[in-house]
Scaffold this motif. Sequence first.
Motif, short mmCIF file in Angstrom:
data_model
loop_
_atom_site.label_atom_id
_atom_site.label_comp_id
_atom_site.label_asym_id
_atom_site.label_seq_id
_atom_site.Cartn_x
_atom_site.Cartn_y
_atom_site.Cartn_z
N ALA A 1 55.21 87.67 37.31
CA ALA A 1 54.32 87.78 36.14
C ALA A 1 54.78 88.79 35.10
O ALA A 1 54.32 88.75 33.97
CB ALA A 1 52.91 88.15 36.63
N VAL A 2 55.63 89.71 35.49
CA VAL A 2 55.96 90.82 34.59
C VAL A 2 57.45 90.81 34.25
O VAL A 2 58.30 90.82 35.14
CB VAL A 2 55.59 92.18 35.23
CG1 VAL A 2 55.92 93.33 34.28
CG2 VAL A 2 54.10 92.20 35.59
N ALA A 3 57.76 90.81 32.97
CA ALA A 3 59.15 90.93 32.51
C ALA A 3 59.28 92.23 31.73
O ALA A 3 58.33 92.65 31.08
CB ALA A 3 59.52 89.75 31.63
N LEU B 1 61.84 98.11 50.10
CA LEU B 1 62.55 99.11 49.30
C LEU B 1 62.11 99.02 47.84
O LEU B 1 62.04 97.92 47.28
CB LEU B 1 64.06 98.90 49.40
CG LEU B 1 64.67 99.20 50.77
CD1 LEU B 1 66.13 98.77 50.82
CD2 LEU B 1 64.57 100.68 51.08
N SER B 2 61.83 100.16 47.23
CA SER B 2 61.34 100.14 45.86
C SER B 2 62.50 100.08 44.88
O SER B 2 63.58 100.64 45.13
CB SER B 2 60.49 101.37 45.58
OG SER B 2 61.32 102.50 45.40
N ALA B 3 62.26 99.41 43.74
CA ALA B 3 63.31 99.25 42.74
C ALA B 3 63.75 100.60 42.18
O ALA B 3 64.93 100.82 41.93
CB ALA B 3 62.81 98.36 41.61
N GLY B 4 62.79 101.52 42.02
CA GLY B 4 63.14 102.83 41.47
C GLY B 4 64.11 103.58 42.36
O GLY B 4 65.11 104.13 41.89
N MET C 1 53.89 102.43 34.68
CA MET C 1 52.95 101.30 34.58
C MET C 1 53.47 100.07 35.32
O MET C 1 52.69 99.25 35.79
CB MET C 1 52.71 100.93 33.11
CG MET C 1 52.05 102.01 32.29
SD MET C 1 50.26 102.10 32.50
CE MET C 1 49.68 100.97 31.29
N VAL C 2 54.81 99.93 35.41
CA VAL C 2 55.35 98.76 36.12
C VAL C 2 55.85 99.13 37.51
O VAL C 2 56.56 98.35 38.15
CB VAL C 2 56.47 98.05 35.32
CG1 VAL C 2 55.91 97.45 34.06
CG2 VAL C 2 57.60 99.00 35.00
N PRO D 1 46.39 96.93 42.75
CA PRO D 1 47.30 98.05 42.47
C PRO D 1 48.72 97.53 42.22
O PRO D 1 49.17 96.59 42.89
CB PRO D 1 47.26 98.87 43.77
CG PRO D 1 45.99 98.48 44.42
CD PRO D 1 45.72 97.06 44.04
N VAL D 2 49.39 98.13 41.24
CA VAL D 2 50.74 97.66 40.89
C VAL D 2 51.69 97.89 42.06
O VAL D 2 51.76 98.98 42.61
CB VAL D 2 51.24 98.40 39.63
CG1 VAL D 2 52.75 98.27 39.50
CG2 VAL D 2 50.57 97.84 38.39
N ASP D 3 52.39 96.83 42.45
CA ASP D 3 53.43 96.94 43.48
C ASP D 3 54.61 96.09 43.02
O ASP D 3 54.57 94.85 43.14
CB ASP D 3 52.90 96.44 44.82
CG ASP D 3 53.96 96.55 45.92
OD1 ASP D 3 55.07 97.05 45.63
OD2 ASP D 3 53.69 96.11 47.05
N GLU D 4 55.61 96.75 42.46
CA GLU D 4 56.73 95.99 41.90
C GLU D 4 57.51 95.24 42.96
O GLU D 4 58.35 94.42 42.65
CB GLU D 4 57.64 96.90 41.06
CG GLU D 4 58.28 98.08 41.79
CD GLU D 4 59.49 97.73 42.61
OE1 GLU D 4 60.14 96.74 42.30
OE2 GLU D 4 59.75 98.46 43.59
N ARG D 5 57.24 95.54 44.27
CA ARG D 5 57.96 94.83 45.32
C ARG D 5 57.37 93.45 45.58
O ARG D 5 57.98 92.61 46.23
CB ARG D 5 57.94 95.66 46.60
CG ARG D 5 58.71 96.96 46.46
CD ARG D 5 58.47 97.88 47.61
NE ARG D 5 57.06 98.24 47.73
CZ ARG D 5 56.58 99.09 48.61
NH1 ARG D 5 57.37 99.66 49.47
NH2 ARG D 5 55.30 99.38 48.65
#
Lengths: 238, 516
Positions: free
Chosen positions: A90-92, B253-256, A62-63, A79-83
């Motif tokens: 916004a997300v912890a 680069l992705s964190a995963g 989900m994250v 769409p979720v993009d953790e980068r």
Amino acid sequence: MTSEPEPEPDPDAEPLLTATDLSVGYGGEPVCAPVSLAMLPGTAVGLVGPNGAGKSTVLQTMVGLLPALAGTVTFAGQPVDERSAEFRRAVAGVLDDDAFFPSLTGAEHLLLTARAHGVADAEQVVADELATFGLTERAGALPSALSSGQRRRLALAGALVRPARLLVLDEPERRLDTAMRRALADRLAQLVAAGATVLFASHDPAFLGTLADAVLVVAEDECRLVEPADAVADLREG
Amino acid sequence: MSVLARTTEEWDGAAVRRFTRRATAARADTRWWTRLGDLTSGLTSAAIAVAVCGGLVSGLREQIAARPPVSSAVLPGGLTATAVAVAVASGSVALFARLGPVSATPGVAAWWLPLPAGRRGLLRGELRRGLLLAVAAAVVVALPVVLAWTRTLGGVLTGLLAGGLLAAGAVGALVVRQAGSGTRWVPAVAGGVGAVALVGPPLLGCLAAAAGARVAWPAAPPLSLPGAGALLGVLLAAAVTAVVVADHRLEELSAGALRASGETVQYATASVLSLDTREIGRALRSPVRRPRRALHWRWVRRAEHAVVAGDLAVLARSPWRWGQLAVGAALPVLTARTQGLGELPALVAGAVVLGWWTAATAVGEPSRRASSAPGADRSLPLAAAVVVRCRAVVPVAVLAVVLGVSALLVGQGTGSPPAWLALGVAAAPAWAGAAVRAGYRPDLDWSGPVVSSPMGALPTGVGATLVRGPDVGVLGTVPVGLALLLGAVPSWLVGASLAWSLVLAAVAVGTAGQRD
């Protein structure tokens, strides 16, 4: 730190976090049934299920820490993009609770997080957070000198020492004593009341009862939303 | 909804790195005399290493010059040096790809990557470290190749610079791949290239020796100053381009993926520091994929069969191990066929030990797994000693073929081929015992006294623990060494070798897992 009273969640509001037919797993193999979920701002959803059911995998997907096998996850309509910096602003989350810089003290970990997020009066905010989690006396200790429970509290403090619209927590009650569990649940409930959204996995009925607005039961055959009271009763029955 | 005021400016990656570095430095001993001591110690160690290596190489050159040439040593030294350099470079590429090349330690993954700071600024230090490491390694690997081509100062410097620039470009390209579709296939391809580089030349050498010919190696083309400048200019432009693009792609680069690579780096580093070679293998192995076809094992009738069937399946589903077996067989042949090296029996015997240990390691995987996770073995209705004996069956069968072929080719042109073949087969039980003995090696005993070393505290007896396995293999190779010294295989030697090998295997398997 400032908190403000919030009205009840508006059912017509746009969902903050949405999962649609989300399939999660490793190496192309799903670990549980697909998940569909829409979380409004100012709500808390708890994930329950036995060990290995896939709760942590759902949270990590989900994250954006794990790629989805199928389906979609969106945050604030995107769409979720953790980068993306906006997403990280916004997300912890506390998913990897025992990872620290070996040469930074507990206080320095929190100060780094607060300053990097541009928190005003960061030192005072860090001091408050250390006090809340009972870590003031150990603020100058390196992670290796902290007990397992203290490291857990430090990780949780790291998620709360910065602004966030969404908090994602994997079994936040783990390794906390009863009083600290209750205090944390109350604290998170206050944040939800102030408009934050919380997605968490838990095995603790009391924690779920205090915090969750809805509970997602994660299982191999079906993932379904249930009322918190039903989930709490199921957990108490074991 | 934010519940904290965000009124000051967020930190960028450089500021985050600076804070972390300063906080760390505040606790480090950074006094000038401490640094001077560290520097002196490092330089002294490097000087000793250079002196020792230089002395060895110099002595070797004198020995080579003093011996008459061997007709079966048909590969020029330059070709062998190039093959080894290609293999080392391929191995390095595979290693870099397996480790990222850019990775995040668990601390970085948990505390840096969730920050709004740009990932490029956060990870630039990692990229820089990878580049420095690759360039340093490339210069060391390129040195023997360059010296085989030219001895002029300009030529050597050009070659070393070219090697360094190629390495920098390769790391940049790997980071670009890492940020794009990933580097999953790179280790397999690089490993394949390395295996071909080590297996191809010895085969070529054997064919040439059989035909009574020598393999030609072109002399270095004269490189003028403008030519060298142009070459270095092109390589510099390519390297700079790759590194600049890589630097930009750090943001993607992705964190995963960074976290997964970081865990691998941490596991491998801890294995190196604890000198546990088995753990290094576990740390760097490729993820196991789901097999396409399920095995039914209809021939398995008894528990002993189940052990053997499981070991066979592990080997059959590990393409890396097949390559390792081929390389293990080829290394001694490469040495024996190379001009200047094939003339020295001691050197060839050393290569035999190295190559055959490489092959034995490939078939020792089931023992290593069983040692670290003995649950499956315990579920079998067999005594522990019987399980360990069963674990030697597949290694004996596989190594009989691999060592037999290897010995046959090593002995080419020096007496009866069947005798050399038999000598290799006879050594297989000893090396199979070595594989099992090493796999079931007990963990280092940290409960007793420890000794100080440059790598930190180590338990006493660490050396004895680490040589468990290879020790039996070395003893089992003594008859081969004798045959190399004699230049032929006396008829009695094969039988004696087999008996010696069986005794060693019985001892190795019988004492596997026991503490000395």
